[in-house]
Design an enzyme around this catalytic site. Structure first.
Site, PDB file in Angstrom:
ATOM      1  N   HIS A   1      32.451  86.346  -8.094  1.00 12.23           N
ATOM      2  CA  HIS A   1      33.770  86.849  -8.341  1.00 12.23           C
ATOM      3  C   HIS A   1      34.660  85.591  -9.090  1.00 12.23           C
ATOM      4  O   HIS A   1      35.333  86.162 -10.159  1.00 12.23           O
ATOM      5  CB  HIS A   1      34.359  86.906  -6.970  1.00 12.23           C
ATOM      6  CG  HIS A   1      35.956  87.254  -6.629  1.00 12.23           C
ATOM      7  ND1 HIS A   1      36.245  88.685  -6.786  1.00 12.23           N
ATOM      8  CD2 HIS A   1      36.981  86.506  -7.141  1.00 12.23           C
ATOM      9  CE1 HIS A   1      37.440  88.566  -6.622  1.00 12.23           C
ATOM     10  NE2 HIS A   1      38.122  87.252  -6.907  1.00 12.23           N
ATOM     11  N   GLU A   2      34.592  84.691  -8.921  1.00 11.66           N
ATOM     12  CA  GLU A   2      35.316  83.501  -9.628  1.00 11.66           C
ATOM     13  C   GLU A   2      34.714  83.354 -11.059  1.00 11.66           C
ATOM     14  O   GLU A   2      35.603  83.219 -11.996  1.00 11.66           O
ATOM     15  CB  GLU A   2      35.298  82.215  -8.672  1.00 11.66           C
ATOM     16  CG  GLU A   2      36.117  81.995  -7.525  1.00 11.66           C
ATOM     17  CD  GLU A   2      37.392  82.492  -7.291  1.00 11.66           C
ATOM     18  OE1 GLU A   2      38.140  82.653  -8.440  1.00 11.66           O
ATOM     19  OE2 GLU A   2      37.575  83.222  -6.435  1.00 11.66           O
TER      20      GLU A   2
ATOM     21  N   HIS B   1      36.509  85.749 -13.173  1.00  6.56           N
ATOM     22  CA  HIS B   1      37.906  85.467 -13.494  1.00  6.56           C
ATOM     23  C   HIS B   1      37.686  84.515 -14.607  1.00  6.56           C
ATOM     24  O   HIS B   1      38.404  84.677 -15.734  1.00  6.56           O
ATOM     25  CB  HIS B   1      38.565  84.582 -12.306  1.00  6.56           C
ATOM     26  CG  HIS B   1      39.218  85.274 -11.422  1.00  6.56           C
ATOM     27  ND1 HIS B   1      40.251  86.362 -11.587  1.00  6.56           N
ATOM     28  CD2 HIS B   1      38.995  85.402  -9.921  1.00  6.56           C
ATOM     29  CE1 HIS B   1      40.633  87.010 -10.524  1.00  6.56           C
ATOM     30  NE2 HIS B   1      39.985  86.210  -9.534  1.00  6.56           N
TER      31      HIS B   1
ATOM     32  N   HIS C   1      37.191  86.338 -17.832  1.00  5.73           N
ATOM     33  CA  HIS C   1      38.457  86.680 -18.214  1.00  5.73           C
ATOM     34  C   HIS C   1      39.324  86.075 -18.987  1.00  5.73           C
ATOM     35  O   HIS C   1      39.780  86.412 -20.048  1.00  5.73           O
ATOM     36  CB  HIS C   1      39.400  87.412 -17.170  1.00  5.73           C
ATOM     37  CG  HIS C   1      40.360  88.213 -17.531  1.00  5.73           C
ATOM     38  ND1 HIS C   1      41.214  88.786 -16.282  1.00  5.73           N
ATOM     39  CD2 HIS C   1      40.743  88.715 -18.391  1.00  5.73           C
ATOM     40  CE1 HIS C   1      42.152  89.655 -16.853  1.00  5.73           C
ATOM     41  NE2 HIS C   1      41.944  89.696 -18.254  1.00  5.73           N
TER      42      HIS C   1
END
Length: 665
Positions: free
Chosen positions: A465-466, A469, A472
């Site tokens: 998940h991180e 980020h 992104h």
């Protein structure tokens, strides 16, 4: 300036911060100089006598404050991930001074007049779409910061912002204090059922305190979930559960008075800007656009999730009956694990044994390579802020530099709880290409030998998940820094990170950890059990957060939370994922009135992932490149809904989310 590393030109690889030279004593002097430098730049923009244009107002604003950005990003990185006593001692002062500085700029009437003039003439100025987006963002940013208020209201607005900054720091420090002051020391007989890796980590912590042969557990979520999932000792589970869920609730670190004051000040701040509630103010520039739309999504999920959770609890009770136990909140994870073992042949401890931290990180890197052609090369020559941190040179398929990534995974007393991603430098190309410097942080338990540290499947999801980020931010491709990477609407920012979670449970990835087909099939089947529970945990927290910030009267945090849970008919065996006294996302983060964003983004992510879920398309490079170009690269250079539609070809559909969470028949 030459003696202060925060103000020097950094000649490190990638121009990364020289963490080995930076001390807490450097921060306040650097902050003072950097603020003065930015204020001089602002005065030059505000006092200029020529026409107010994009090039004379907006572009210089984007360039202003380079030194302050460096100082602030380094400080908040250390504050959150490695805050020693010196850093902790100045957190409140730094926060308040930066708040006062920012408000003074936003409330400068001459500066706002020039910004407003550019905004009013924007449609006839021959600007690009990205420039139009930036002008609109800057103008409305000033409005939201009180630029249009009368002088008396500006003064009150500034006082509120300064007080909120101090309260946020106090809230976060209370949570850290409550976690740091508590531990549970157990004997050999009390840790039956815990995976060996968990026992090893807890044993190592105890040994460092002269308690060889015993086990020390903390209030980090990893310890909490391990104990409540695996410990056969029910008393141990209850002790851990009560300590974890009651942090900062009436104890020496009581956050309830802070919650009441924060909510009241936020409501007053919103009212000064003409909004009925803080939630109305906060969601103006969100994808949801209004609290009503966000609430409607949450309630569409709540009813089927609650029904599913009640059915799941009944299944657990059948097992608990064998032990003469009535399911309580500290029993839920334990008996859910028994269900997964007995009905789905899913052994979470066996899965954990194969998920070494370094292997999961390598898998994330491999997925990014297969999707986007990225390579990650260790850079031991880059200074780091703690020995547990690793630095990675990120390159594209052609060998061109993309950025720098730090990974920081293990819990320690100087680190805030939870997991997050941040930026030490954002991508831009206003005056030539600037590469991003990004970090991801988690709080996994560290084994006596770090390389032996293992993760649960949920913790592996957190790592992915991180990392989503981080991608992104790393793959951003915009001109202006304030539009880069993750600087998007709060209910869009979780989309790329939730999207990345899918790959950790893909059979092709799980095989890389040495899992056989039977274990992979068990994960596919058993991982779905408990979706009612997890949806109720998450949705309940989102509903309470949103309702709290829609309130128009003073609130008492414990009473408000209790009343909301009664209204929702919260199942007895489930509590909120984040109770108000330790809800750092909301009171020491950017998720106030917006914790619903995780579920809103999950609608986007499940729908988008459906494209990759078709046979043979999991690593489809063409599809991945389209996702990169239309979503990851765009940052906030256009409306996020346009980015989603550009990738998917239509607006988002809730059906994939409902299917994935098992909330439809």
């Amino acid at each position: 300036m030459s003696l202060n590393p925060l103000l020097a030109d950094w000649d490190t690889p990638f121009g990364a911060p020289p963490f080995d030279l930076i001390e807490a004593g450097h921060v306040l002097p650097a902050l003072e100089i950097a603020m003065a430098e930015k204020m001089a730049e602002i005065r030059a923009i505000a006092d200029a006598t020529g026409p107010a244009t994009f090039d004379s107002v907006i572009a210089p604003l984007e360039r202003s404050g380079a030194a302050l950005a460096k100082v602030g990003r380094v400080f908040w990185t250390l504050s959150s991930a490695h805050g020693d006593a010196g850093i902790r001692a100045i957190e409140a002062e730094v926060s308040e001074r930066m708040s006062v500085h920012g408000t003074a700029i936003a409330h400068d009437p001459a500066l706002f007049a020039r910004v407003a003039a550019v905004w009013q003439a924007r449609e006839l100025a021959g600007l690009t779409a990205e420039q139009l987006r930036l002008v609109d963002n800057v103008y409305h940013g000033f409005i939201n910061d009180g630029a249009g208020l009368e002088p008396a209201d500006k003064a009150r607005f500034a006082a509120i912002d300064a007080r909120l900054a101090a309260l946020s720091v106090a809230f976060g420090q209370n949570v850290m204090g409550a976690v740091g002051d508590w531990s549970l020391v157990a004997d050999e007989a009390e840790v039956d059922g815990l995976p060996q890796a968990v026992r090893d980590a807890a044993g190592a912590r105890a040994a460092t305190e002269g308690l060889a042969g015993r086990y020390r557990f903390t209030l980090d979520r990893g310890d909490f979930e391990a104990v409540t999932t695996f410990a056969t000792n029910r008393e141990l589970r209850e002790t851990m559960w009560r300590a974890f869920t009651q942090r900062c609730d009436g104890d020496a670190y009581d956050n309830n008075p802070l919650v009441a004051e924060i909510v009241a000040l936020r409501r007053e701040r919103a009212a000064l800007l003409g909004h009925a509630t803080y939630a109305d103010y906060k969601l103006v520039d969100s994808m949801a656009a209004s609290p009503g739309a966000a609430h409607a999504l949450l309630m569409r999920l709540w009813a089927p999730a609650r029904a599913k959770a009640i059915a799941e609890t009944a299944t657990l009770q059948l097992l608990a009956d064998r032990d003469g136990v009535t399911i309580a909140p500290w029993d839920w994870r334990f008996y859910a694990e028994q269900v997964r073992r007995e009905e789905y042949a899913l052994d979470a401890a066996a899965v954990r044994a194969l998920l070494r931290v370094e292997a999961v990180r390598a898998a994330a890197f491999d997925v990014a390579g297969r999707l986007y052609g990225l390579r990650f090369v260790a850079r031991p020559d880059v200074p780091v802020y703690h020995p547990d941190v690793a630095a990675w040179d990120v390159r594209d398929a052609a060998g061109e530099a993309v950025g720098l990534l730090y990974t920081d995974y293990f819990a320690r007393p100087t680190k805030h709880g939870g997991a997050w991603m941040g930026s030490l430098r954002v991508q831009e190309r206003m005056d030539g290409p600037v590469l991003p410097i990004v970090y991801t942080v988690a709080n996994f338990s560290k084994a006596p030998v770090a390389a032996d540290s293992r993760l649960s499947l949920d913790e592996a999801r957190t790592l992915f998940h991180e990392f989503g980020h981080a991608l992104h931010a790393l793959l951003s491709n915009v001109t202006y820094p304030s539009l880069a990477g993750t600087a998007v609407a709060r209910d869009f920012v979780e989309f790329p990170s939730k999207f990345m979670e899918h790959w950790i449970v893909a059979p092709e990835v799980l095989r890389g950890f040495g899992m056989d087909d039977a274990m992979i099939a068990a994960i596919g089947a058993g991982d779905g059990f408990g979706q009612g529970f997890s949806t109720v945990e998450l949705t309940g927290s989102s509903i309470v957060d949103l309702a709290l910030h829609r309130a128009t009267e003073p609130v008492d945090a414990p009473a408000f939370e209790a009343a909301m849970l009664a209204e929702l008919q919260m199942p007895d065996a489930i509590v909120l994922r984040h109770r108000l006294p330790h809800f750092t996302h909301v009171f020491d983060g950017g998720y106030a009135a917006a914790y619903y964003s995780y579920l809103w983004a999950e609608v986007l992510d499940e729908d988008a992932f459906d494209s990759f879920a078709e046979p043979g398309r999991l690593f489809d490079r063409g599809l991945a490149e389209r996702f990169r170009d239309e979503v990851l690269a765009r940052g906030d250079s256009r409306d996020p809904m346009l980015s989603f539609v550009a990738f998917r070809g239509r607006g988002p559909d809730e059906a994939p989310l409902l299917r994935q969470r098992g909330l439809v028949g």
